[in-house]
Design an enzyme around this catalytic site. Sequence first.
Site, mmCIF file in Angstrom:
data_model
loop_
_atom_site.group_PDB
_atom_site.id
_atom_site.type_symbol
_atom_site.label_atom_id
_atom_site.label_comp_id
_atom_site.label_asym_id
_atom_site.label_seq_id
_atom_site.Cartn_x
_atom_site.Cartn_y
_atom_site.Cartn_z
ATOM 1 N N ASP A 484 0.836 -1.203 0.000
ATOM 2 C CA ASP A 484 0.000 0.000 0.000
ATOM 3 C C ASP A 484 0.873 1.257 0.000
ATOM 4 O O ASP A 484 2.084 1.184 0.273
ATOM 5 C CB ASP A 484 -0.898 -0.032 1.248
ATOM 6 C CG ASP A 484 -2.214 0.696 1.049
ATOM 7 O OD1 ASP A 484 -2.309 1.508 0.121
ATOM 8 O OD2 ASP A 484 -3.141 0.456 1.848
ATOM 9 N N ASP A 554 -10.886 1.875 -3.109
ATOM 10 C CA ASP A 554 -11.432 1.579 -1.781
ATOM 11 C C ASP A 554 -12.950 1.567 -1.810
ATOM 12 O O ASP A 554 -13.582 1.233 -0.819
ATOM 13 C CB ASP A 554 -10.950 2.618 -0.761
ATOM 14 C CG ASP A 554 -9.553 2.297 -0.248
ATOM 15 O OD1 ASP A 554 -9.076 1.163 -0.493
ATOM 16 O OD2 ASP A 554 -8.929 3.164 0.387
HETATM 17 C C1 GLA Z 1 -5.737 1.965 2.157
HETATM 18 C C2 GLA Z 1 -6.110 0.792 1.277
HETATM 19 C C3 GLA Z 1 -7.146 -0.055 1.968
HETATM 20 C C4 GLA Z 1 -6.612 -0.544 3.297
HETATM 21 C C5 GLA Z 1 -6.187 0.640 4.143
HETATM 22 C C6 GLA Z 1 -5.453 0.196 5.386
HETATM 23 O O1 GLA Z 1 -6.790 2.865 2.260
HETATM 24 O O2 GLA Z 1 -6.567 1.236 0.039
HETATM 25 O O3 GLA Z 1 -7.495 -1.146 1.162
HETATM 26 O O4 GLA Z 1 -5.541 -1.423 3.096
HETATM 27 O O5 GLA Z 1 -5.314 1.519 3.440
HETATM 28 O O6 GLA Z 1 -5.048 1.233 6.175
#
Ligand code: GLA
Length: 746
Positions: A484, A554
């Site tokens: 990430d 997301d």
């Molecule tokens: C980001 C990612 C999510 C998740 C969060 C965790 O927003 O896109 O899928 O992994 O971080 O903090």
Amino acid sequence: MLSAALAVGFVVAADAAEIGRECLLSTKTTSLALALKDGSWNVLHYGDRVAGFSDAAALSWNRWTGGNYVQRAPSAYAVYGESAQRGYSFNKWGGLQATHADGCPTTVLVGVKAETVEDAPGAKHVALTMKDASYPFFVVQHFRALETCDVIETWVELRNEEDGAVRLGRMDSFAMGFPLLANAFSFQYVTGQWASEAQLRETPVERGQTVSIGSRSGVRDAWDNNASFMLSVGEAASETSGRVFGGVLCWSGSWGISVQRDQCDFVEVRAGADTSAGAYVLDSGKSIALPKFAFTWSSSGKGQISRNIHRWAREWQMPAGGKLRPVLLNSWEGSYFSFTEKVLHDMMDGVKEMGGELFVLDDGWFGTGKYARDDVHRDKVGLGDWVVNPEKLPNGLVGLSDEAKARGLKFGFWVEPEMVNTNSWLYEAHPDWVIRAKNRPVKVGRGGSQTVLDFSNPAVRENIYGQLDALYSKVPDLSYIKWDANADFYNIGSTYLDAQHQANLPFDYTVGLYDLLAKLRAKYPQVDIQACSSGGGHVDYGFLRYADEFWGSDDSDARERVFIQWGESQFYPACAIAAHVTDVPNHQTKRTTPLKYRFDVAMSARLGFELHPKNMDTNEVAFAKKCVADYKRIRPTVQQGDLYRLVSPYGSSHAALMYANEGATHAVVFLWGLVRGNWSDYVPPIRLDGICGEKTYRVREINVRDGVKHTLADGKRLSGESLKAMGLPVRLRGDYDSAVFELTAE
Ligand code: GLA
């Protein structure tokens, strides 16, 4: 390795002392013809395949056929300063602007060498070496034509042998001039933001206009715009008709793409790394390789552009693009930061029961002492400290991996290696390791304390590599990493780079990122990587050189995903698009859609779950089990087949697409209802482009819930010819109704 002689595709000049002047690179259906004219390489043709170089030379545009006022040559690599078509001026545009050691801001390239390069079977690779007419400044332009997917990769190496630094004000990878291809052009791209990435847009490129897209995030390079585009040559192409040029820039940092159509309909297409922080300083004696750009051509619409790039991605670009991707459960939406080992074990039980193959632990497992990323501190602490939190996970990651293994599941976890919280042991020890302007405060984003590590600094990369290596090696059965990256460059500056090289930071950061990814991938080839960056911020083919898939948003709402995945499908294959079934009401949009709809959408890409299975009732689990079993059967066609986008969700009450395997003996059709604007919005029969007219198919509806079917053709044996002629008759009932049909040749 460069081979001395010119081979296939090249015609050597009569005078053996001269370099080859003609270059024809052809794939199955396309050709690129280049000729050395007035000392530099010009484009004679790019498009449908031609029979030979002499035809391309005879038929190509010249000043007689039009564009007498064109101030530019149709260069294979257009640079600022090259001689113009009319001789007395120079190109004021171009993709490369180099200020030479003595301050001269123009570049005039002259071809000095043209060679074929030994490469893999199916790849024809040429390297055109050019030199500035007055300076020891070299440009090597590579073209690598890939036969089966009709894609040509190109990249450029610059070498400075001047006695001082050369400053690169623009450093595009691709800058090609096309004279008079058509009198109309139209530019398709995707744009968006957090939770609504990859929204499809198209705009005409009018005479005299430059249309450009780009990202200056530095990290989340694909959040706002994606480094990909289609250019219709002539009126806007459809999925199945029209002439289209398509391209992707393989770069995970800041970038720009522009299409400039001048007053004479001369088009210059440029794509490359962004230099808005200032000119890149290429020191004397140094070389730089600019990111790869891959392009393709279709004269049968946009669908073929997508299929070409998808095939290229699977066969040439992604580390294991031909491998089937597992069905997984990711813990994020099911537990966020609030989990115990027991919660995670229960999730494993749940996904195992439904037929899943991999369990992925998301954020919240690391950080120690006052910087433990627990349920209280959540995203405010811990990034940079890649050590398990013993309070939360007394048995460590290896304990979880063992639990997964005992259930027959693979195991993976989340990391955010590019980042640090100012609340972390790493930052306490190395406050100078973050990207910051020297005389300005450190700026932070998420959690009020997150910022970006300076990956231009090898010591920083070494530290993170060391931490990840220690972590990976402790989990022998590790098979997956979710990588990430939840921040942008909040300001620009490096304590590692000296004052003269500060503007090199954005480019060097991305090179550093690739260095880290390459080292980890080389040591742990069995560990797959998911590219994630606040959702779809790392959806690019630079990252996908090292990653197997991406988290595209997301926003996991199935209705939103119809659009997001539609946009991503323009250039990214289904095997790379992670699509998860999540709980309702959806956590982002608060929308409630039926479980069947959520499966029908997620199954059109790489199926996964992101919920706590304990919240599902027995009826839902039974349906899920059946869906996963069916997904495993259709998976090779969905993940490795050819995509046909049948009905666009834009401006319609429904959307449909189909995947067909090689030879079209097996096809899967997905149909998703959106909000029905009007009761008269019935769904016309679905035209099945991509099936074979000579075959006979058994039609079968799958993912059937409560016995409700959506076609009267279910179970019937029908000829491909008739199906193509009449389409598949279907019926949707109400909003967010959906259906999946399997067609098997008998
Ligand atoms: C980001 C990612 C999510 C998740 C969060 C965790 O927003 O896109 O899928 O992994 O971080 O903090």
